[in-house]
Design an enzyme around this catalytic site. Structure first.
Site, PDB file in Angstrom:
ATOM      1  N   HIS A   1       0.808  -1.231   0.000  1.00  0.00           N
ATOM      2  CA  HIS A   1       0.000   0.000   0.000  1.00  0.00           C
ATOM      3  C   HIS A   1       0.837   1.274   0.000  1.00  0.00           C
ATOM      4  CE1 HIS A   1      -0.040   1.367   4.360  1.00  0.00           C
ATOM      5  NE2 HIS A   1       0.429   0.145   4.524  1.00  0.00           N
TER       6      HIS A   1
ATOM      7  N   CYS B   1       1.400   5.802  12.883  1.00  0.00           N
ATOM      8  CA  CYS B   1       1.308   5.199  14.225  1.00  0.00           C
ATOM      9  C   CYS B   1       1.503   6.252  15.302  1.00  0.00           C
ATOM     10  CB  CYS B   1       2.357   4.127  14.401  1.00  0.00           C
ATOM     11  SG  CYS B   1       2.469   3.078  12.986  1.00  0.00           S
TER      12      CYS B   1
END
Ligand code: PLP
Length: 376
Positions: free
Chosen positions: A200, A321
């Protein structure tokens, strides 16, 4: 909305999505069922994708193991090596700017009794090679250094890392997630032992990635069961995603020079417009070798969150994250940036659909946001 967060994820190529739909709805056989044409068609799709991925990475097909993403590949390499070598060589070294997919497994190894040492970087984000050599003086199983940082784009001298690690008897894992389709490279030329990739990040689907494992190296599997992926990653293969990844990786490698030129041109435009419009702006690692398309901007002294001011622009303050945990970037802090400035920095990452007009608007929005936060 202008999307400027391509290091976090990219849109899937329509050709990859079409291929995946076919593999989901028509050629949906189980690749382990070699007795049926359905199964053999699915197996053929995996074989082709493995060849495409291998060619894109400069590896042999039998060195490619498909995983659920780069995170799984990092976990697989780190736990797989440490489980085998922990007793003889109970030390793991990681650069201080690795992705959490590397830091967290290393931390888990430390909890299990290994010695984990983070190797510092300088103010430009480049690994301290002398500190690496010092740490290699004790028996070390694995050295993990990423090829290009996802937040600053800084590239490391992987050949030198490999030279020093191998001379000390250690193996090298290299996170190459941000390289594919941005700069030409080859795992064989770099001589790394393990590397990871993610679909991705290069216009393929989410939830699929690959681990490169040099021929002949042993690894303990994370997932045990039916023995797929040469016994290293059991579970029925995600055939549609693997096929989509193969197509995206193939195109990334074929188009790499065009993509590199496009991203470099836009990055140069962005950075010069931002410098012109915002006095005192800092482009992190501007003096280091970087992959094209990534710019990390800091603006010391702003009162409030710069990112929150960017209406109409999708960007981030670091890795996806870190945003999730709302922590200031550990990468910038490792480079000596104070936590407040780090928390207010903005990463703009451009992609193939980005245009010069987008870049102009991004620079304008950054300038407007900074002005507002200086006034208040
Ligand atoms: N490593 C780097 C450098 C990344 O940028 C990312 C993505 O955020 C990962 C690893 C994890 O990739 P994935 O989303 O495929 O697990």
């Amino acid at each position: 909305m202008i999307y400027a967060d391509y290091n976090a994820t990219t849109p899937c190529l329509p050709d990859a999505a079409r291929l995946m739909t076919r593999m989901l709805c028509e050629d949906f056989g189980n690749p382990s069922n070699r007795a049926s044409l359905f199964g053999r068609t699915a197996r053929g799709a995996i074989d082709l994708a493995r060849e495409q991925m291998a060619r894109a990475a400069g590896a042999f097909p039998d060195e490619v193991i498909f995983t659920s993403g780069a995170t799984e590949a990092c976990n697989m390499a780190i736990f797989g090596v440490m489980e085998r070598l922990m007793r003889e060589r109970p030390r793991i070294l990681t650069s201080a700017i690795e992705h959490p997919a590397v830091c967290m497994p290393a931390e888990a190894c430390a909890s299990a009794g290994a010695e984990w040492i983070e190797i510092p970087v300088d103010g430009r984000g480049r690994l301290d090679l002398e500190a690496l050599s010092e740490a290699l003086a004790s028996p070390t199983a694995l050295v993990c250094v990423m090829a290009a940082n996802n937040e600053t784009g800084v590239r490391q001298n992987i050949a030198e890392v490999v030279k020093r690690a191998h001379a000390a008897g250690a193996l090298v894992f290299c996170d190459m997630t941000q390289l594919l389709g941005k700069v030409p490279f080859s795992v064989h030329t770099e001589q790394v032992d393990f590397a990871c990739f993610s679909a991705h990040k290069c216009y393929g689907p989410k939830g699929i990635g690959a681990l490169y494992k040099r021929r002949g190296l042993a690894l303990s599997p994370l997932l045990r069961g039916g023995g797929q992926e040469n016994g290293l990653r059991s579970g029925t293969e995600n055939v549609p995603a693997i096929a989509g990844f193969g197509l995206a990786a193939d195109l990334a490698a074929r188009e790499v020079n065009v993509r590199r030129a496009h991203l470099q041109k836009l990055t140069t435009q962005l950075e010069s417009e931002v410098r012109r419009r915002i006095p005192g702006v800092v482009i992190q690692s501007a003096e280091a070798e970087r992959i094209p398309g990534t710019s990390m901007f800091s603006c010391p002294g702003l009162r409030g969150k710069w990112l929150a001011q960017l209406s109409g622009i999708v960007a981030s303050s670091g890795s996806a994250c870190a945003s999730l945990q709302e922590k200031p970037s550990h990468v910038l802090q490792a480079m000596g940036v104070d936590p407040e400035t780090a928390a207010r920095s903005i990463r703009i990452s451009l992609g193939m659909p980005s245009t010069p007009a987008d870049v102009r608007q991004i620079a304008q929005a950054l300038a407007k946001g900074a002005e507002k936060l200086r006034e208040t």
